[in-house]
Design a protein around this motif. Sequence first.
Motif, short mmCIF file in Angstrom:
data_model
loop_
_atom_site.label_atom_id
_atom_site.label_comp_id
_atom_site.label_asym_id
_atom_site.label_seq_id
_atom_site.Cartn_x
_atom_site.Cartn_y
_atom_site.Cartn_z
N UNK A 197 50.14 -1.31 -50.93
CA UNK A 197 51.12 -2.07 -49.85
C UNK A 197 51.26 -3.24 -50.20
N UNK A 198 50.03 -4.19 -50.80
CA UNK A 198 50.17 -5.73 -51.38
C UNK A 198 51.30 -5.26 -52.71
N UNK A 199 50.82 -4.33 -53.45
CA UNK A 199 51.82 -4.15 -54.92
C UNK A 199 53.05 -4.26 -54.59
N UNK A 200 53.68 -3.52 -53.56
CA UNK A 200 54.86 -3.03 -53.15
C UNK A 200 55.54 -4.44 -52.35
N UNK A 201 54.77 -4.92 -51.56
CA UNK A 201 55.22 -6.34 -50.97
C UNK A 201 55.54 -7.69 -52.14
N UNK A 202 54.71 -7.34 -52.90
CA UNK A 202 54.57 -8.52 -54.04
C UNK A 202 55.99 -8.06 -54.98
N UNK A 203 56.20 -6.98 -55.27
CA UNK A 203 57.46 -6.40 -56.30
C UNK A 203 58.50 -6.78 -55.64
N UNK A 204 58.81 -6.48 -54.38
CA UNK A 204 60.04 -6.68 -53.72
C UNK A 204 60.35 -8.19 -53.51
N UNK A 205 59.23 -8.95 -53.03
CA UNK A 205 59.31 -10.24 -53.11
C UNK A 205 59.70 -10.89 -54.46
N UNK A 206 59.04 -10.72 -55.58
CA UNK A 206 59.38 -11.09 -56.72
C UNK A 206 61.09 -10.73 -57.15
N UNK A 207 61.49 -9.59 -56.87
CA UNK A 207 62.79 -9.19 -57.13
C UNK A 207 63.76 -9.83 -56.54
N UNK B 10 60.46 1.77 -51.20
CA UNK B 10 58.95 1.37 -51.18
C UNK B 10 58.27 2.12 -50.20
N UNK B 11 58.73 2.29 -49.14
CA UNK B 11 57.83 2.89 -48.01
C UNK B 11 57.76 4.39 -48.44
N UNK B 12 58.56 5.00 -49.37
CA UNK B 12 58.48 6.44 -49.90
C UNK B 12 57.16 6.36 -50.90
N UNK B 13 57.21 5.41 -51.56
CA UNK B 13 56.09 5.11 -52.43
C UNK B 13 54.61 5.14 -51.79
N UNK B 14 54.59 4.33 -50.57
CA UNK B 14 53.50 4.19 -49.75
C UNK B 14 53.11 5.72 -49.16
N UNK C 178 49.94 8.00 -49.17
CA UNK C 178 49.24 8.42 -47.94
C UNK C 178 48.95 10.08 -48.08
N UNK C 179 49.89 10.65 -48.79
CA UNK C 179 49.69 12.29 -48.78
C UNK C 179 48.64 12.81 -49.44
#
Length: 335
Positions: A194-204, A275-279, A283-284
Amino acid sequence: MASKINTTEYMYCSARIRAVETMLISSEKIRVMLDGATFSEAISKLEEYGADLIYFENGEVDTESTLQKMYNDACELVWNNVVHAENLNFLRYPYDCNNLKACIKCNIRNISPDSMLYDCGMFSPDEAKLAVQGEFAGYPKNMSAAISQAIDAYAKTKNPQNIDIILDRACYADMLECAENSGCEFFVELVRTKIDLTNIIMCLRLIRMKMGRMGRALLDGAVLSGGTYDLNFFAECYEDGEDRLCEALAFSKYSKFILCICENPDTLSVIEKYSDDVYMETAKYAKAVAFGPEVAAGYLIAVEYQIKNLRIILDAKRTGKTSAQTQERLRCLYV
């Protein structure tokens, strides 16, 4: 990291949760709701699928309260059956963070925050209101400290974005600490993802906004710690541009996410969906666990993402969006 988990303690609760998982709303049932012509038809299907509808005094369905109750019921099931349920608190901290941000911002504007508050966090909306007044006993340490920091930062800058940055950083720090203390590597992986995805989107976003030095300053203050990639990684990608970010992550667990970025250069809402799909794919992993705390976490995430899709469909039916417009926003589900 805490001591190793005794998975045999989770045999009963895992079996209980596996039984309840069969009642989750499947992708096929979501499709039926999506194909329905009207909002009323979607509500009828929701009730048919087992939702306990909540009504306003005028007789209309209170969809948000209905959906929140679904998550509250799932949390109650977990908390009543899982040993060491406090180790799952990290999944509910984001709702507490949202409530604190809403209360601070509404206090500044001198309006009520009630319509913006969730009752599915670890702390009630009333406790969030008291917390921003200085009575934050019980809140995890980072969010407790961040409340006054966020208020002071806004007083100095008048920039509400600082409230979000400070409280989000604190929330993720508390989530990661909770996950690490649980002794469950899966929990840590969930938070770090979740941290990685948040940072990636923010950087983008900052790269695409072309803000130069100002964007770099925002990046320095907003990158969350505790993930796979540190500030230096994102700073280099910011300086070199979007292609560098995509190249650097092309062979990581986020490769499909990066492919989505390349294919949707102008649509951040679609990127957030992927991003949600990666998370969810992370989880799966819990589906393959016979018994353990992972089963409970997987179930709560499954319910959360089920609710996301239901909210998207109900809002679309209410506002008249087409099935095609709605479909592209739907998240992958656990079942």
